[in-house]
Design a protein around this motif. Structure first.
Motif, PDB file in Angstrom:
ATOM      1  N   GLY A 233      -1.690  -3.812  -3.494  1.00 16.11           N
ATOM      2  CA  GLY A 233      -1.767  -5.220  -3.839  1.00 16.11           C
ATOM      3  C   GLY A 233      -1.247  -6.121  -2.747  1.00 16.11           C
ATOM      4  O   GLY A 233      -1.064  -5.715  -1.601  1.00 16.11           O
ATOM      5  N   PHE A 234      -1.004  -7.357  -3.128  1.00 20.55           N
ATOM      6  CA  PHE A 234      -0.536  -8.348  -2.163  1.00 20.55           C
ATOM      7  C   PHE A 234       0.126  -9.513  -2.894  1.00 20.55           C
ATOM      8  O   PHE A 234       0.025  -9.649  -4.123  1.00 20.55           O
ATOM      9  N   ALA A 235       0.781 -10.346  -2.108  1.00 13.85           N
ATOM     10  CA  ALA A 235       1.354 -11.592  -2.618  1.00 13.85           C
ATOM     11  C   ALA A 235       1.005 -12.698  -1.660  1.00 13.85           C
ATOM     12  O   ALA A 235       0.972 -12.485  -0.439  1.00 13.85           O
TER      13      ALA A 235
ATOM     14  N   ALA B 280      -1.487  -0.563 -10.122  1.00 18.37           N
ATOM     15  CA  ALA B 280      -0.776   0.720 -10.165  1.00 18.37           C
ATOM     16  C   ALA B 280      -1.616   1.775 -10.878  1.00 18.37           C
ATOM     17  O   ALA B 280      -2.216   1.505 -11.921  1.00 18.37           O
ATOM     18  N   HIS B 281      -1.642   2.974 -10.303  1.00 18.78           N
ATOM     19  CA  HIS B 281      -2.224   4.149 -10.967  1.00 18.78           C
ATOM     20  C   HIS B 281      -1.051   4.950 -11.511  1.00 18.78           C
ATOM     21  O   HIS B 281      -0.328   5.601 -10.765  1.00 18.78           O
TER      22      HIS B 281
ATOM     23  N   ALA C 164       0.872  -1.180   0.000  1.00 20.74           N
ATOM     24  CA  ALA C 164       0.000   0.000   0.000  1.00 20.74           C
ATOM     25  C   ALA C 164       0.903   1.221   0.000  1.00 20.74           C
ATOM     26  O   ALA C 164       1.245   1.755   1.056  1.00 20.74           O
ATOM     27  N   GLU C 165       1.309   1.635  -1.190  1.00 21.55           N
ATOM     28  CA  GLU C 165       2.294   2.712  -1.326  1.00 21.55           C
ATOM     29  C   GLU C 165       1.789   3.753  -2.317  1.00 21.55           C
ATOM     30  O   GLU C 165       2.144   3.726  -3.497  1.00 21.55           O
ATOM     31  N   GLY C 166       0.947   4.671  -1.852  1.00 18.30           N
ATOM     32  CA  GLY C 166       0.467   5.732  -2.725  1.00 18.30           C
ATOM     33  C   GLY C 166      -0.342   5.190  -3.881  1.00 18.30           C
ATOM     34  O   GLY C 166      -1.475   4.739  -3.707  1.00 18.30           O
TER      35      GLY C 166
END
Length: 199
Positions: free
Chosen positions: A121-123, A141-142, A115-117
């Motif tokens: 997502g996740f794994a 991603a945006h 969760a970076e701006g």
């Protein structure tokens, strides 16, 4: 892992997760699908990405669906998580579509949440009984051009007898599942946002 009906009740799915309570991941190192470590020898590394939306609103809607397991469900997987939202360390029971009404049950552990701006997502990684050994990540991603891109990366090798002797078919099923994930993400881009997910 065992063959089962494609749909199982919640009690059976929770029991599947419970049986892996003390089990360890079936691969190393953790983070191979996120690029933290190189893929080990013998592992197949497949990266697929697609533009699935446009703009902040669609990024938020897809991100919410992704982090509440709805993208996986829309892709045809039965998902039995320990929590409604994706959390690091939780174990999730899955029924993977196989043929017709049949499926294969398995359990994965969420090994990372991102969760970076403009990146969400996740794994998750395989636990004993999964037909594959390895890890899969889903990163939304945006991007600066306002496009919303979902990248699915699977780093794995066959583990079950049927994925070993039928490796080409297993790879084809994995490719089809990835396409279903991407289609599901695109669906949520255009779907109404859940009321509780709106700002």
């Amino acid at each position: 892992m065992h063959f089962t009906r494609r749909k199982v009740d919640g009690t059976a799915a929770r029991a599947l997760v419970e049986r892996t309570r003390n089990a360890q991941l079936t691969y190393a190192p953790v983070g191979i699908s996120l690029g933290w470590q190189p893929a080990p020898d013998g592992f197949r590394d497949v990266v697929t990405e697609r533009v699935v939306g446009q703009g902040e609103d669609e990024y938020r809607k897809i991100g919410y669906a992704l982090m509440h397991w709805e993208v996986n469900r829309r892709a045809g997987f039965q998902v039995q998580p320990q929590h409604n939202s994706v959390r690091t360390g939780e174990r999730v029971g899955l029924v993977l579509p196989l043929l017709g009404v049949m499926g294969v049950s398995a359990v994965c552990e969420v090994v990372a949440v991102v969760a970076e701006g403009d990146l969400t997502g996740f794994a998750y990684g395989s636990l004993p009984g999964h037909p594959m050994h390895g890890e899969e990540s889903f990163l939304l991603a945006h991007r600066p051009d306002d496009s919303v891109v979902l990248t699915v990366r699977a780093v794995s090798r066959p583990a079950a007898w049927f994925t070993k002797i039928g490796a080409p078919l297993a790879h084809a099923k994995q490719k089809a599942a990835t396409a279903d994930y991407l289609d599901a993400a695109a669906y949520f881009a255009k779907a109404p946002a859940p009321t509780h997910a709106q700002a």
